[in-house]
Design an enzyme around this catalytic site. Structure first.
Site, PDB file in Angstrom:
ATOM      1  N   THR A  24      -5.992 -11.797   3.558  1.00 50.21           N
ATOM      2  CA  THR A  24      -7.133 -11.074   2.820  1.00 50.21           C
ATOM      3  C   THR A  24      -8.161 -12.009   2.494  1.00 50.21           C
ATOM      4  OG1 THR A  24      -6.080 -11.368   0.686  1.00 50.21           O
ATOM      5  CG2 THR A  24      -5.595  -9.269   1.785  1.00 50.21           C
ATOM      6  N   LYS A  81       2.928  10.205  -0.189  1.00 50.66           N
ATOM      7  CA  LYS A  81       2.358  10.742   1.092  1.00 50.66           C
ATOM      8  C   LYS A  81       2.844  11.411   2.023  1.00 50.66           C
ATOM      9  CE  LYS A  81      -1.461   7.798   1.632  1.00 50.66           C
ATOM     10  NZ  LYS A  81      -2.520   6.827   2.264  1.00 50.66           N
ATOM     11  N   ASP A 137       0.795  -1.241   0.164  1.00 47.56           N
ATOM     12  CA  ASP A 137       0.142   0.014  -0.013  1.00 47.56           C
ATOM     13  C   ASP A 137       0.870   1.060  -0.091  1.00 47.56           C
ATOM     14  OD1 ASP A 137      -2.107  -1.688  -0.015  1.00 47.56           O
ATOM     15  OD2 ASP A 137      -2.373  -1.672   2.322  1.00 47.56           O
ATOM     16  N   LYS A 140       1.831   1.986  -5.142  1.00 49.98           N
ATOM     17  CA  LYS A 140       2.095   1.453  -6.405  1.00 49.98           C
ATOM     18  C   LYS A 140       1.461   1.797  -7.633  1.00 49.98           C
ATOM     19  CE  LYS A 140       2.381  -2.711  -4.182  1.00 49.98           C
ATOM     20  NZ  LYS A 140       2.170  -2.099  -2.851  1.00 49.98           N
ATOM     21  N   GLN A 185       1.998  -6.313  -2.930  1.00 52.30           N
ATOM     22  CA  GLN A 185       2.301  -6.278  -1.738  1.00 52.30           C
ATOM     23  C   GLN A 185       3.721  -5.405  -1.573  1.00 52.30           C
ATOM     24  OE1 GLN A 185       1.623  -9.830  -3.340  1.00 52.30           O
ATOM     25  NE2 GLN A 185      -0.435  -8.733  -2.839  1.00 52.30           N
ATOM     26  N   THR A 201      -9.871  -4.955   1.622  1.00 54.36           N
ATOM     27  CA  THR A 201     -10.679  -5.331   2.434  1.00 54.36           C
ATOM     28  C   THR A 201     -11.169  -4.272   3.609  1.00 54.36           C
ATOM     29  OG1 THR A 201      -8.659  -5.485   4.115  1.00 54.36           O
ATOM     30  CG2 THR A 201      -9.211  -7.537   2.954  1.00 54.36           C
ATOM     31  N   LYS A 257      -0.725   4.281  -8.084  1.00 54.06           N
ATOM     32  CA  LYS A 257      -0.924   5.496  -8.551  1.00 54.06           C
ATOM     33  C   LYS A 257       0.286   5.992  -9.296  1.00 54.06           C
ATOM     34  CE  LYS A 257       0.458  10.001  -7.296  1.00 54.06           C
ATOM     35  NZ  LYS A 257       0.649  11.465  -6.587  1.00 54.06           N
ATOM     36  N   GLY A 264      -4.460  -4.122  -3.679  1.00 53.00           N
ATOM     37  CA  GLY A 264      -5.552  -3.249  -4.171  1.00 53.00           C
ATOM     38  C   GLY A 264      -4.803  -2.144  -4.522  1.00 53.00           C
ATOM     39  N   HIS A 265      -4.744  -1.726  -5.746  1.00 52.35           N
ATOM     40  CA  HIS A 265      -3.778  -0.449  -6.285  1.00 52.35           C
ATOM     41  C   HIS A 265      -4.908   0.621  -6.621  1.00 52.35           C
ATOM     42  CE1 HIS A 265      -0.115  -3.456  -7.181  1.00 52.35           C
ATOM     43  NE2 HIS A 265      -0.622  -3.515  -5.923  1.00 52.35           N
ATOM     44  N   THR A 266      -4.807   1.675  -6.129  1.00 51.57           N
ATOM     45  CA  THR A 266      -5.701   2.719  -6.291  1.00 51.57           C
ATOM     46  C   THR A 266      -4.994   3.829  -7.127  1.00 51.57           C
ATOM     47  OG1 THR A 266      -6.104   2.347  -4.124  1.00 51.57           O
ATOM     48  CG2 THR A 266      -7.179   4.353  -5.027  1.00 51.57           C
TER      49      THR A 266
HETATM   50  P1  GDP Z   1      -0.867   0.318  -3.552  1.00 50.10           P
HETATM   51  O1  GDP Z   1      -1.201  -1.123  -2.966  1.00 50.10           O
HETATM   52  O2  GDP Z   1       0.781   0.189  -3.209  1.00 50.10           O
HETATM   53  O3  GDP Z   1      -1.209   0.624  -4.934  1.00 50.10           O
HETATM   54  O4  GDP Z   1      -1.518   1.407  -2.636  1.00 50.10           O
HETATM   55  P2  GDP Z   1      -3.147   1.514  -2.180  1.00 50.10           P
HETATM   56  O5  GDP Z   1      -3.668   2.030  -3.509  1.00 50.10           O
HETATM   57  O6  GDP Z   1      -3.604   0.300  -1.453  1.00 50.10           O
HETATM   58  O7  GDP Z   1      -2.948   2.689  -1.133  1.00 50.10           O
HETATM   59  C1  GDP Z   1      -2.385   3.674  -1.287  1.00 50.10           C
HETATM   60  C2  GDP Z   1      -3.532   4.882  -0.825  1.00 50.10           C
HETATM   61  O8  GDP Z   1      -2.914   6.288  -0.977  1.00 50.10           O
HETATM   62  C3  GDP Z   1      -4.620   5.046  -2.112  1.00 50.10           C
HETATM   63  O9  GDP Z   1      -5.603   5.381  -1.412  1.00 50.10           O
HETATM   64  C4  GDP Z   1      -4.031   6.138  -3.018  1.00 50.10           C
HETATM   65  O10 GDP Z   1      -5.018   6.781  -3.490  1.00 50.10           O
HETATM   66  C5  GDP Z   1      -3.350   6.983  -1.888  1.00 50.10           C
HETATM   67  N1  GDP Z   1      -2.122   7.803  -2.328  1.00 50.10           N
HETATM   68  C6  GDP Z   1      -1.306   7.298  -3.219  1.00 50.10           C
HETATM   69  N2  GDP Z   1      -0.110   8.438  -3.006  1.00 50.10           N
HETATM   70  C7  GDP Z   1      -0.676   9.485  -2.070  1.00 50.10           C
HETATM   71  C8  GDP Z   1      -0.069  10.624  -1.738  1.00 50.10           C
HETATM   72  O11 GDP Z   1       0.929  11.137  -2.041  1.00 50.10           O
HETATM   73  N3  GDP Z   1      -0.678  11.259  -0.776  1.00 50.10           N
HETATM   74  C9  GDP Z   1      -1.947  10.873  -0.187  1.00 50.10           C
HETATM   75  N4  GDP Z   1      -2.645  11.643   0.622  1.00 50.10           N
HETATM   76  N5  GDP Z   1      -2.565   9.739  -0.746  1.00 50.10           N
HETATM   77  C10 GDP Z   1      -1.711   8.951  -1.645  1.00 50.10           C
HETATM   78  P1  IMO Z   2      -0.859  -4.248  -2.175  1.00 44.82           P
HETATM   79  O1  IMO Z   2      -0.381  -4.745  -3.341  1.00 44.82           O
HETATM   80  C1  IMO Z   2      -0.985  -4.754   1.891  1.00 44.82           C
HETATM   81  C2  IMO Z   2      -1.315  -8.651   3.737  1.00 44.82           C
HETATM   82  C3  IMO Z   2      -2.441  -9.190   4.268  1.00 44.82           C
HETATM   83  C4  IMO Z   2      -1.752 -10.287   5.211  1.00 44.82           C
HETATM   84  C5  IMO Z   2      -0.406 -10.998   4.585  1.00 44.82           C
HETATM   85  C6  IMO Z   2      -0.939 -12.249   4.035  1.00 44.82           C
HETATM   86  O2  IMO Z   2      -2.448  -3.547  -2.423  1.00 44.82           O
HETATM   87  O3  IMO Z   2       0.095  -3.612  -1.483  1.00 44.82           O
HETATM   88  P2  IMO Z   2      -2.649 -12.745   1.888  1.00 44.82           P
HETATM   89  O4  IMO Z   2      -3.939 -12.224   1.536  1.00 44.82           O
HETATM   90  O5  IMO Z   2      -1.594 -12.513   0.868  1.00 44.82           O
HETATM   91  O6  IMO Z   2      -2.363 -14.147   2.483  1.00 44.82           O
HETATM   92  O7  IMO Z   2      -2.094 -12.031   3.125  1.00 44.82           O
HETATM   93  O8  IMO Z   2      -0.073  -9.747   3.582  1.00 44.82           O
HETATM   94  N1  IMO Z   2      -1.309  -8.301   2.513  1.00 44.82           N
HETATM   95  C7  IMO Z   2      -1.403  -7.102   2.018  1.00 44.82           C
HETATM   96  N2  IMO Z   2      -0.814  -5.891   2.962  1.00 44.82           N
HETATM   97  N3  IMO Z   2      -0.856  -4.652   0.745  1.00 44.82           N
HETATM   98  C8  IMO Z   2      -1.241  -5.605  -0.040  1.00 44.82           C
HETATM   99  O9  IMO Z   2      -1.322  -5.538  -1.297  1.00 44.82           O
HETATM  100  C9  IMO Z   2      -1.526  -6.746   0.553  1.00 44.82           C
HETATM  101  N4  IMO Z   2      -1.408  -8.286   0.032  1.00 44.82           N
HETATM  102  C10 IMO Z   2      -1.487  -8.997   1.498  1.00 44.82           C
HETATM  103  O10 IMO Z   2      -3.166  -7.982   5.089  1.00 44.82           O
HETATM  104  O11 IMO Z   2      -1.236  -9.496   6.469  1.00 44.82           O
HETATM  105 MG    MG Z   3      -2.847  -1.655  -1.721  1.00 48.00          MG
END
Ligand code: GDP
Ligand code: IMO
Ligand code: MG
Length: 424
Positions: free
Chosen positions: A130, A331, A14, A17, A224, A301, A19, A41-43
């Site tokens: 998850t 961030k 999270d 990635k 991850q 989740t 973005k 979950g990539h936003t």
């Molecule tokens: P990923 O799994 O690495 O793609 O990241 P996620 O999407 O799970 O979580 C990152 C969250 O932070 C998302 O809600 C993004 O929209 C948000 N985000 C990404 N870059 C920034 C930033 O520079 N500032 C803020 N405030 N939010 C960000």
């Molecule tokens: P992105 O790509 C954050 C965490 C789960 C749990 C552990 C194992 O969005 O960064 P799993 O479902 O793989 O058996 O879970 O890994 N986890 C993540 N945490 N971002 C993720 O993906 C994750 N994918 C799995 O919360 O602790």
């Molecule tokens: Mg994510």
């Protein structure tokens, strides 16, 4: 011939990635996911659209980009079909822009039940999975029982499905796990398999390597983060794939000497979702403030993410494992308006000061040693030039670059595409 660049998370996932891959995509011809599955979950946020991708690479919203789901990924046809439908609603030409490796393994409904059963049996020791079936699917892959995407076009697919399902039912019996939902899950699964059959199924290792020979640019997108890596993460509180750069070699068929830039992405602080050690975790007002300001809830989740200050020993470890050549910090805006910010420079562990992640971090407390730094009061979300960033933030950046010995090339100041500042 070009080399493939890799973008991956240096923390517990999270990091942003999705973005950043979306921001970088115009420089690339191909974006390829190499591991993980719908646990990710990539936003992405742009033009008032907020979209969360789980299996589909984050290049999907840019025209003329080929998106490949590589052999290292595990695919749940159900999630993939839902993702495809929501992209079609946004007028994305899915048929044209997604290719799927025939060697990617399939997540079956019984894999999801096994994930849930295993977590339930672990009780307090649960991983915090998850529950997408990731662990059991990779177990079947390494156990040489798995079904792959290429199998869905074979005549005996149903027979092979039934064989694997019966093995799973035996295991579920041992867990005494209820099967009430299975019939419904299966009917959706087979419907979804039909829609996956319509996608372009390929030998992605050949197509990726051929593209590089033709000087096309490839970006491998990680899921991850490095501290969730099956070998080097905080085992057993990890995911079941190699999330580090080496995973891009095995997950796409790219030779190690064909890897170019390695972009390591990290948040300006730390978060973790699920169980497991987190040395810099905060349980105070600062922790709550990071969670609130950073909207720290899981994109897959919805669970609240645990929050803490930046952990330099952990970052150094991740940089070493991945051979990171450029850093991306996201961030930064979330740290605005704190009285002070802290970073963990070392750990105190069994009476000693150490700067590495110890083997038995699970069973022993590692206590962070903090360095305090001056914070800034300025809202960063509308800043459009590096020159307008506050001096205190630039001091933070310079300090991190000195410690980590890798340049920070991108600073992200908000979730939207436009809120991205590039440094020379
Ligand atoms: P990923 O799994 O690495 O793609 O990241 P996620 O999407 O799970 O979580 C990152 C969250 O932070 C998302 O809600 C993004 O929209 C948000 N985000 C990404 N870059 C920034 C930033 O520079 N500032 C803020 N405030 N939010 C960000
Ligand atoms: P992105 O790509 C954050 C965490 C789960 C749990 C552990 C194992 O969005 O960064 P799993 O479902 O793989 O058996 O879970 O890994 N986890 C993540 N945490 N971002 C993720 O993906 C994750 N994918 C799995 O919360 O602790
Ligand atoms: Mg994510």
């Amino acid at each position: 011939m070009t080399k493939a660049d890799v973008l991956l998370g240096l923390q517990w996932g999270d990091e942003g990635k999705g973005k950043i891959v979306d921001v970088l995509t115009p420089e690339y011809d191909i974006i390829a996911r190499f591991q993980g599955g719908p646990n990710a979950g990539h936003t992405l946020e742009f033009n008032e659209i907020k979209h969360v991708l789980h299996t589909i690479p984050s290049g999907i919203f840019r025209p003329d980009t080929q998106n490949i789901i590589g052999n290292g990924v595990v695919i749940d046809p159900v999630t993939l079909a839902i993702e495809i439908d929501s992209l079609k609603e946004l007028n994305v030409d899915v048929q044209e822009s997604i290719q799927v490796s025939k060697k990617a393994h399939l997540i079956l409904p019984t894999h999801r039940l096994l994930d849930a059963a295993s977590e339930r049996a672990k009780g307090k020791e649960k991983i915090g999975s998850t529950l997408k079936g990731i662990g059991p699917t990779y177990m079947d892959k390494t156990g040489r029982n798995g079904l792959r995407v290429g199998d869905i076009i074979e005549n005996n697919f149903k027979e092979r499905y039934d064989n694997l399902k019966s093995k799973h039912l035996e295991l579920l019996k041992n867990y005494d796990y209820p099967l009430d939902e299975l019939a419904d899950m299966e009917s959706v699964f087979f419907e979804s398999v039909n829609s996956i059959r319509e996608l372009t199924l390929i030998d992605s290792e050949h197509s990726v390597n051929r593209s590089m020979t033709e000087n096309k640019k490839v970006l491998a997108e990680g899921a991850q983060g490095s501290l969730l890596d099956i070998d080097f993460g905080s085992y057993p509180f990890v995911t079941s794939s190699n999330t580090i750069c080496a995973g891009a070699c095995t997950g796409l068929g790219i030779a190690p000497n064909k890897i170019g830039e390695v972009y390591g992405i990290f948040k300006a602080y730390c978060t973790r979702v699920g169980s497991g050690p987190f040395p810099t975790e905060l349980f105070d007002e600062d922790g709550k403030r990071l969670a609130t300001k950073g909207h720290e809830f899981g994109a897959t989740t919805g669970r609240p993410r645990r929050c803490g200050w930046l952990d330099i020993p952990a970052l150094k470890y991740a940089i070493m494992l991945n051979g990171v050549t450029q850093l991306i910090m996201t961030k930064a805006d979330v740290l605005s308006a704190f009285d002070e910010i802290k970073v963990c420079t070392h750990y105190k562990y069994k009476g000693e000061t150490i700067d590495y992640f110890p083997y038995d971090v699970i069973n022993n407390d590692v206590e962070p040693i903090w360095k305090s730094m001056k914070a800034w009061d300025k809202d960063l979300t509308n800043v459009t030039s590096i020159d307008d960033l506050p001096q205190e933030l630039m001091d933070y950046v310079t300090y991190l670059e000195q410690e980590l010995q890798v340049p920070i090339k991108i600073i992200s100041v908000g979730p939207r595409r436009s809120q991205t500042l590039l440094r020379d």
